[in-house]
Design a protein around this motif. Structure first.
Motif, PDB file in Angstrom:
ATOM      1  N   GLY A   1     -10.826   3.391 -10.510  1.00 31.61           N
ATOM      2  CA  GLY A   1     -12.182   3.416  -9.978  1.00 31.61           C
ATOM      3  C   GLY A   1     -12.549   2.250  -9.081  1.00 31.61           C
ATOM      4  N   CYS A   2     -11.576   1.386  -8.758  1.00 34.65           N
ATOM      5  CA  CYS A   2     -11.903   0.231  -7.903  1.00 34.65           C
ATOM      6  C   CYS A   2     -11.988   0.618  -6.430  1.00 34.65           C
ATOM      7  N   GLY A   3     -11.534   1.817  -6.071  1.00 32.26           N
ATOM      8  CA  GLY A   3     -11.664   2.292  -4.695  1.00 32.26           C
ATOM      9  C   GLY A   3     -10.387   2.290  -3.883  1.00 32.26           C
ATOM     10  N   LYS A   4      -9.240   2.254  -4.550  1.00 33.45           N
ATOM     11  CA  LYS A   4      -7.968   2.171  -3.833  1.00 33.45           C
ATOM     12  C   LYS A   4      -7.789   3.309  -2.829  1.00 33.45           C
ATOM     13  N   SER A   5      -8.062   4.536  -3.239  1.00 35.81           N
ATOM     14  CA  SER A   5      -7.853   5.681  -2.337  1.00 35.81           C
ATOM     15  C   SER A   5      -8.880   5.695  -1.210  1.00 35.81           C
ATOM     16  N   THR A   6     -10.134   5.501  -1.534  1.00 29.63           N
ATOM     17  CA  THR A   6     -11.199   5.529  -0.520  1.00 29.63           C
ATOM     18  C   THR A   6     -10.988   4.423   0.506  1.00 29.63           C
ATOM     19  N   ILE A   7     -10.801   3.207   0.020  1.00 29.35           N
ATOM     20  CA  ILE A   7     -10.622   2.058   0.909  1.00 29.35           C
ATOM     21  C   ILE A   7      -9.286   2.153   1.644  1.00 29.35           C
ATOM     22  N   GLY A   8      -8.267   2.610   0.940  1.00 29.34           N
ATOM     23  CA  GLY A   8      -6.941   2.727   1.542  1.00 29.34           C
ATOM     24  C   GLY A   8      -6.903   3.663   2.733  1.00 29.34           C
TER      25      GLY A   8
ATOM     26  N   ALA B   1      -5.916   2.345   6.411  1.00 35.18           N
ATOM     27  CA  ALA B   1      -4.776   2.935   7.125  1.00 35.18           C
ATOM     28  C   ALA B   1      -5.194   3.426   8.510  1.00 35.18           C
ATOM     29  N   LYS B   2      -6.342   4.051   8.577  1.00 37.34           N
ATOM     30  CA  LYS B   2      -6.835   4.545   9.868  1.00 37.34           C
ATOM     31  C   LYS B   2      -7.061   3.375  10.825  1.00 37.34           C
ATOM     32  N   LYS B   3      -7.672   2.308  10.325  1.00 43.71           N
ATOM     33  CA  LYS B   3      -7.936   1.133  11.165  1.00 43.71           C
ATOM     34  C   LYS B   3      -6.641   0.442  11.594  1.00 43.71           C
ATOM     35  N   LEU B   4      -5.633   0.482  10.735  1.00 40.61           N
ATOM     36  CA  LEU B   4      -4.339  -0.134  11.042  1.00 40.61           C
ATOM     37  C   LEU B   4      -3.439   0.780  11.874  1.00 40.61           C
ATOM     38  N   GLY B   5      -3.827   2.057  11.983  1.00 38.84           N
ATOM     39  CA  GLY B   5      -3.037   3.009  12.749  1.00 38.84           C
ATOM     40  C   GLY B   5      -1.732   3.380  12.068  1.00 38.84           C
ATOM     41  N   CYS B   6      -1.774   3.469  10.744  1.00 37.88           N
ATOM     42  CA  CYS B   6      -0.557   3.837  10.010  1.00 37.88           C
ATOM     43  C   CYS B   6      -0.880   4.925   8.992  1.00 37.88           C
TER      44      CYS B   6
ATOM     45  N   LEU C   1       8.621   3.554  -1.460  1.00 38.84           N
ATOM     46  CA  LEU C   1       7.701   3.320  -0.342  1.00 38.84           C
ATOM     47  C   LEU C   1       7.920   1.977   0.342  1.00 38.84           C
ATOM     48  N   CYS C   2       8.635   1.084  -0.322  1.00 37.85           N
ATOM     49  CA  CYS C   2       8.894  -0.240   0.248  1.00 37.85           C
ATOM     50  C   CYS C   2       9.621  -0.097   1.581  1.00 37.85           C
ATOM     51  N   GLY C   3       9.141  -0.828   2.578  1.00 35.29           N
ATOM     52  CA  GLY C   3       9.760  -0.776   3.899  1.00 35.29           C
ATOM     53  C   GLY C   3       9.155   0.265   4.820  1.00 35.29           C
ATOM     54  N   LYS C   4       8.294   1.107   4.306  1.00 33.66           N
ATOM     55  CA  LYS C   4       7.632   2.111   5.142  1.00 33.66           C
ATOM     56  C   LYS C   4       6.329   1.525   5.690  1.00 33.66           C
ATOM     57  N   THR C   5       5.921   1.984   6.852  1.00 33.33           N
ATOM     58  CA  THR C   5       4.665   1.531   7.440  1.00 33.33           C
ATOM     59  C   THR C   5       3.562   2.427   6.911  1.00 33.33           C
ATOM     60  N   THR C   6       2.976   1.984   5.806  1.00 35.43           N
ATOM     61  CA  THR C   6       1.955   2.796   5.163  1.00 35.43           C
ATOM     62  C   THR C   6       1.051   1.927   4.297  1.00 35.43           C
TER      63      THR C   6
ATOM     64  N   ILE D   1      -9.147  -5.807   4.438  1.00 30.68           N
ATOM     65  CA  ILE D   1      -7.706  -5.544   4.325  1.00 30.68           C
ATOM     66  C   ILE D   1      -7.045  -5.696   5.691  1.00 30.68           C
ATOM     67  N   VAL D   2      -7.675  -5.139   6.715  1.00 28.13           N
ATOM     68  CA  VAL D   2      -7.132  -5.238   8.068  1.00 28.13           C
ATOM     69  C   VAL D   2      -7.014  -6.707   8.486  1.00 28.13           C
ATOM     70  N   GLU D   3      -8.037  -7.500   8.196  1.00 26.77           N
ATOM     71  CA  GLU D   3      -7.995  -8.930   8.509  1.00 26.77           C
ATOM     72  C   GLU D   3      -6.800  -9.616   7.842  1.00 26.77           C
ATOM     73  N   VAL D   4      -6.610  -9.322   6.573  1.00 23.63           N
ATOM     74  CA  VAL D   4      -5.517  -9.932   5.804  1.00 23.63           C
ATOM     75  C   VAL D   4      -4.167  -9.530   6.396  1.00 23.63           C
TER      76      VAL D   4
END
Length: 165
Positions: A10-17, A21-26, A66-71, A159-162
């Motif tokens: 419930g911390c928002g991983k899917s919503t925020i993720g 991802a959209k902002k990062l283009g991945c 998933l390690c090494g994938k751009t996601t 997240i994008v900033e980080v």
């Protein structure tokens, strides 16, 4: 770069993720969704028929794949509790971001969710105890802690900033 989002249910991983991802283009993925598709069972069915240890092992295998994938990957609440999984992510150079949200906020989001076996079988007090015990592990196993009390868009921007630093 792989970005794993971890934190309590419930911390928002899917919503925020999805937003990050959209902002990062991945790409974006949710490890719980991958497990459900792979095993062709709902999470409650997996817990009932195969047990939580089987679910956690499957979850660990998916995170490692998933390690090494751009996601950006939203991990189930228990994924980064496993030290081997967290180490594999870090060793692969992935960012493991702990989305830190107060228990009460998480609880309000999950309390009526029948698709979460741990929520269904636990009282609020038991969930808060679990939250408190997991928080220390999330902190230990993550590369970044983000206060995610803002809006989903604000949190995605953080997240994008980080990631772009």
């Amino acid at each position: 770069m792989t970005v794993f989002l971890c934190g309590f249910m419930g911390c928002g991983k899917s919503t925020i993720g999805k937003l990050a991802a959209k902002k990062l283009g991945c790409g974006f993925c949710d490890t719980d969704d991958i497990i459900v598709r792979t095993l062709e069972m709902t999470i409650p069915e997996i817990f009932e028929k195969k047990g939580e240890p089987f679910f956690r092992q499957t979850e660990a295998e998916i995170v490692k794949s998933l390690c090494g994938k751009t996601t950006v990957a939203a991990c189930g609440g228990g994924a980064m509790l496993n030290p081997d999984t967290a180490k594999a992510a870090k060793d692969a150079g992935a960012a493991v971001i702990f989305l830190d949200v107060p228990f009460e906020t998480c609880y309000q989001r999950i309390k009526d969710d029948t698709n979460r076996p741990i929520v269904v079988k636990s009282t609020k007090e038991e969930l808060e105890t679990l939250y408190n015990s997991r928080k220390e592990i999330y902190l230990r196993h993550s590369t970044v802690r983000l206060d995610c009390t803002g809006s989903p868009v604000e949190n995605a921007d953080r997240i994008v900033e980080v990631i772009r630093k």
